[in-house]
Every structure is written in structure tokens, then in C-alpha cells.
Design a protein around this motif. Structure first.
Motif, PDB file in Angstrom:
ATOM      1  N   ALA A 269       6.180  60.577  37.764  1.00  0.00           N
ATOM      2  CA  ALA A 269       6.570  62.374  37.136  1.00  0.00           C
ATOM      3  C   ALA A 269       4.791  64.012  37.749  1.00  0.00           C
ATOM      4  O   ALA A 269       5.648  64.412  37.634  1.00  0.00           O
ATOM      5  N   LEU A 270       4.341  63.035  38.175  1.00  0.00           N
ATOM      6  CA  LEU A 270       3.049  64.553  38.736  1.00  0.00           C
ATOM      7  C   LEU A 270       3.525  64.886  39.811  1.00  0.00           C
ATOM      8  O   LEU A 270       3.772  65.747  40.428  1.00  0.00           O
ATOM      9  N   GLY A 273       7.786  66.730  39.251  1.00  0.00           N
ATOM     10  CA  GLY A 273       7.072  67.890  39.470  1.00  0.00           C
ATOM     11  C   GLY A 273       6.456  68.422  40.028  1.00  0.00           C
ATOM     12  O   GLY A 273       6.777  69.893  40.130  1.00  0.00           O
ATOM     13  N   GLY A 274       5.645  68.359  40.824  1.00  0.00           N
ATOM     14  CA  GLY A 274       4.670  68.653  41.894  1.00  0.00           C
ATOM     15  C   GLY A 274       6.130  69.152  43.166  1.00  0.00           C
ATOM     16  O   GLY A 274       5.433  70.661  43.632  1.00  0.00           O
ATOM     17  N   GLY A 361      10.393  71.877  37.353  1.00  0.00           N
ATOM     18  CA  GLY A 361       9.154  70.836  37.697  1.00  0.00           C
ATOM     19  C   GLY A 361       8.149  70.939  36.418  1.00  0.00           C
ATOM     20  O   GLY A 361       7.132  70.199  36.547  1.00  0.00           O
ATOM     21  N   MET A 362       8.321  71.801  35.796  1.00  0.00           N
ATOM     22  CA  MET A 362       7.228  71.370  34.658  1.00  0.00           C
ATOM     23  C   MET A 362       7.261  70.538  33.709  1.00  0.00           C
ATOM     24  O   MET A 362       6.078  69.941  32.936  1.00  0.00           O
ATOM     25  N   CYS A 365       6.780  66.895  35.220  1.00  0.00           N
ATOM     26  CA  CYS A 365       5.135  67.012  34.757  1.00  0.00           C
ATOM     27  C   CYS A 365       4.737  65.874  33.711  1.00  0.00           C
ATOM     28  O   CYS A 365       4.120  65.535  33.172  1.00  0.00           O
ATOM     29  N   ALA A 368       4.493  62.328  32.015  1.00  0.00           N
ATOM     30  CA  ALA A 368       3.300  61.583  32.353  1.00  0.00           C
ATOM     31  C   ALA A 368       2.692  61.289  30.688  1.00  0.00           C
ATOM     32  O   ALA A 368       2.256  60.278  30.486  1.00  0.00           O
TER      33      ALA A 368
END
Length: 385
Positions: A269-270, A273-274, A361-362, A365, A368
């Protein structure tokens, strides 16, 4: 196993073929971003409607029969996109295609669960890798068609013919799960909508669908209009996203055995999204390729691992079951494909497409904490049982 892998690839070919021709379809119907987003949500409407009943259909008639019919219907519906003269007509054609592909999608995942249980291997990411390679193949064909100046109708008609040929060769090799007769009509445990763990797994799949849909539906248009690429080069951007996801999924069985499904979901996820946030912030064609590659790597395990956990949550004592749980999570996930196009298109209309991709993208994230909550809910349910 091979036949199920082929059907995952065919599903990817169908999706990658039309998703990569979105710029051409937009020009065909003369639509701007807002209107195009509304047209694109037609696919999700059809997918949600189909997914909500396909789990029960596969339990009653078997995955092979449902898979064969839905694949044939998808091939028949695909070229209709190239005939749409307006945003409304394109939206209606996508409703039909979405219903066919949604049935196709759930049926192939049920078939994959049968193989996973027979081999006792966490292979769902590998099956979804086949889907991603199919998406790459479809995107590559779309790039070639765009470079050659082939209209969408002719291009998609060729794709349909190839899908039908593959269907005829492999459909009889798909195995149906053997179960007691009463297992088809009876179930144990509470209804799916009463289980918090399934809602949370559906949330993981939902957020993943929004982020993946943003990458698939808008990457080519973003690269062409915001990063100055040609239509052929823009189509390759989706190919980069697809191959990054596919290669990462090939290592899914090993990664899931070593790190466990929850860690894969949190880390992915990180990273995913990043990658989308990086793409939105950096006005560079090179960074655009890199950002969508990171998105592909990060999102690779989200959807298949969520479906794998959902099917496991519905497994009966006799080793069968899980269709209704898988169908429930898939139906909620498809809401992401429903909400994604108008969300991204609406934000792009109010600001620009870069901002919209940053929002996607957010959302990625947010997978998670949702995955961690799902693990906690599963532990509470196990204690209760």
C-alpha cells in the motif's frame, strides 16, 4: 492449472486492449475528462451487477460453465466500444462489457481457488500475474494498433477473434470443485454482510480497485495530455504499470509464505500509493514511467491477497465453499471501479488530472491500516468461534 492461467490472461487481454485505447475512444465520441469519466463508470456498473450473483451461479453450475459462457460474451461485447458515437452510447456498451467481464472475473477466481486448495499453495498472486501479463499483451497490441492508425473497432474485433480461439482450446481443461450435493444449496456461519472481517477485506480490495483503476483508465490520457507523449508512447505507460505488477506477482507465493499476507498488504500500500503521488508531483515523462512502475509493484498483491483471504474465510469443514464470500468482496471492490472514474474525472475537471492521481495515491495508502484492522477482526472471529 494451465487452463486457469490462460483465462486470467484472456481477461487481462480484454481489459488492456480497451483501456489503452481510451484516448482514441475519447476522440471518437468527442468527450472531455468529466464526460469521459461518466462513460467509463458504465463498465463498473455492469461488473457490480454481475459480481453480486456470480458466486452463487458458480456454486450451482460450476466455474467451468460460467467461465466459458462469460468469456464468449466478453468477446462479443468488446468490439461494440468501437462503434459508440457518443458518451452515452460508450457508457451503455461498457455496461454490457462490464457485466460480461465481471462474471468472467469472479468465475476465474473461483476456479483459481479450486486449484489452490488442491495444491495447498498460496498461488493467487501468480494467477493474477497472468492477468497482468495479459494486460501487457493487450496494451502492447493497442500501442501497435494506435501506431498503425487502426480504428478501435477493427482492433478490438481482432482481439475478440483471438479470445474465442483460446476459449475453444482451453475451456474443457478447467476443473470444477468436487463437493457434496448439499453444499451447493446450504451454507454455514453468518451471512457475509454480517462479518466485519469481510467488510474490511472488501475495503482493501475497494481501495486497491480505485488506485488500480486510476492507473489503468487514466494513465494513457495523463501521459498524452499532461506529459506531452504520443498516443503510442502513452499506451506503453499502461504497459509499464502492467508488467511491473505482473513480475511482482510472480514472486507472490514465495513472498506470502515468508512475510504473511498482512505485511504484503501494508508494504504494498505504501509503495503503490507513493508511486502515484510521485507521478502526480513530478512534471517529467521519465518520472511518469517510474511512478506508474512503483504503483504496479505496490498494488500487485492487494487484490489477489484480499480475495485469497476472503475465500479462506468462507471455507467449510469439508474443504469446499468460499464462493459467496469471494463474490461479496469482489462486488464491493468493483464499487471502486464504479467510483474511480467519476472521482478521478471530477477532481480533474475541478483542478487537473495530476491532482486526481495524487488523491488516488492517498487512497492506496489507506489500504495499510485497513489490512491491519482486517487481521484483528479475523483474530476476534476465530476466538469467538
Amino acid at each position: 492449472m494451465v487452463a486457469v492461467l490462460v483465462f486470467f490472461a484472456l481477461n487481462g487481454v480484454v481489459f488492456g486492449s480497451w483501456a489503452s485505447r481510451v484516448p482514441a475512444l475519447a476522440a471518437q465520441i468527442g468527450a472531455q475528462e468529466g464526460a469521459l469519466g461518466l462513460s467509463l463508470l458504465g463498465a463498473s456498473v455492469g461488473m457490480i451487477a454481475a459480481a453480486s450473483v456470480t458466486g452463487r451461479l458458480t456454486a450451482s453450475f460450476g466455474a467451468r460453465r460460467v467461465l466459458g459462457l462469460s468469456t464468449l460474451a466478453s468477446a462479443a461485447a468488446l468490439p461494440l466500444l468501437g462503434l459508440a458515437p457518443s458518451p452515452l452510447a460508450l457508457g451503455l456498451a461498457l455496461v454490457l462489457l462490464g457485466a460480461c467481464v465481471g462474471t468472467f472475473d469472479v468465475a476465474m477466481n473461483v476456479a483459481a481457488v479450486t486449484v489452490i486448495r488442491a495444491t495447498e499453495r498460496p498461488m493467487m498472486p501468480i494467477f493474477h500475474a497472468s492477468f497482468s501479463f495479459g494486460g501487457l499483451l493487450g496494451a502492447s497490441g493497442a500501442a501497435v494498433a494506435a501506431f498503425a492508425g487502426l480504428p478501435p473497432f477493427q482492433h478490438l474485433l481482432i482481439v475478440s477473434g483471438l479470445v474465442v480461439v483460446a476459449l475453444a482450446v482451453f475451456v474443457r481443461q478447467v476443473s470444477d470443485e468436487v463437493r457434496p450435493a448439499e453444499a451447493v444449496t446450504t451454507s454455514t456461519g453468518p451471512a457475509a454482510f454480517r462479518r466485519p472481517v469481510l467488510w474490511l477485506l472488501a475495503g482493501v480490495a475497494l481501495f486497491s480497485a480505485v488506485a488500480e483503476g486510476a492507473s489503468a483508465d487514466w494513465s494513457a490520457l495523463f501521459a498524452a495530455e499532461y506529459r506531452g507523449m504520443s498516443e503510442a508512447s502513452a499506451a506503453i505507460v499502461y504497459g509499464v504499470f502492467s508488467i511491473a505488477m505482473a513480475v511482482t506477482r510472480l514472486f507472490g507465493e514465495r513472498a506470502q509464505r515468508r512475510f504473511g499476507p498482512e505485511r504484503l498488504l501494508v508494504f504494498g500500500a505504501l509503495v503503490g500509493g507513493g508511486g502515484l503521488i510521485l507521478t502526480a508531483l513530478a512534471p517529467s515523462a521519465v518520472v511518469t514511467f517510474a511512478g506508474f512502475a512503483l504503483a504496479g509493484v505496490g498494488l500487485a498483491y492487494m487484490f489477489p491477497v484480499a480475495l485469497d483471504l476472503a475465500a479462506a474465510a468462507g471455507r467449510r469443514a469439508d474443504g469446499t465453499g468460499g464462493e459467496r464470500e469471494l463474490g461479496f468482496v469482489t462486488t464491493i471492490a468493483y464499487s471502486g471501479f464504479l467510483a474511480g472514474p467519476p472521482l478521478v474525472g471530477g477532481i480533474a475537471h475541478l483542478s487537473d488530472l495530476a491532482v486526481a492521481l495524487g488523491v488516488a495515491g492517498m487512497i492506496a495508502c489507506a489500504i495499510a491500516p485497513t489490512a491491519l484492522a482486517a487481521r484483528a477482526a479475523a483474530k476476534r472471529e476465530a476466538v469467538t468461534v
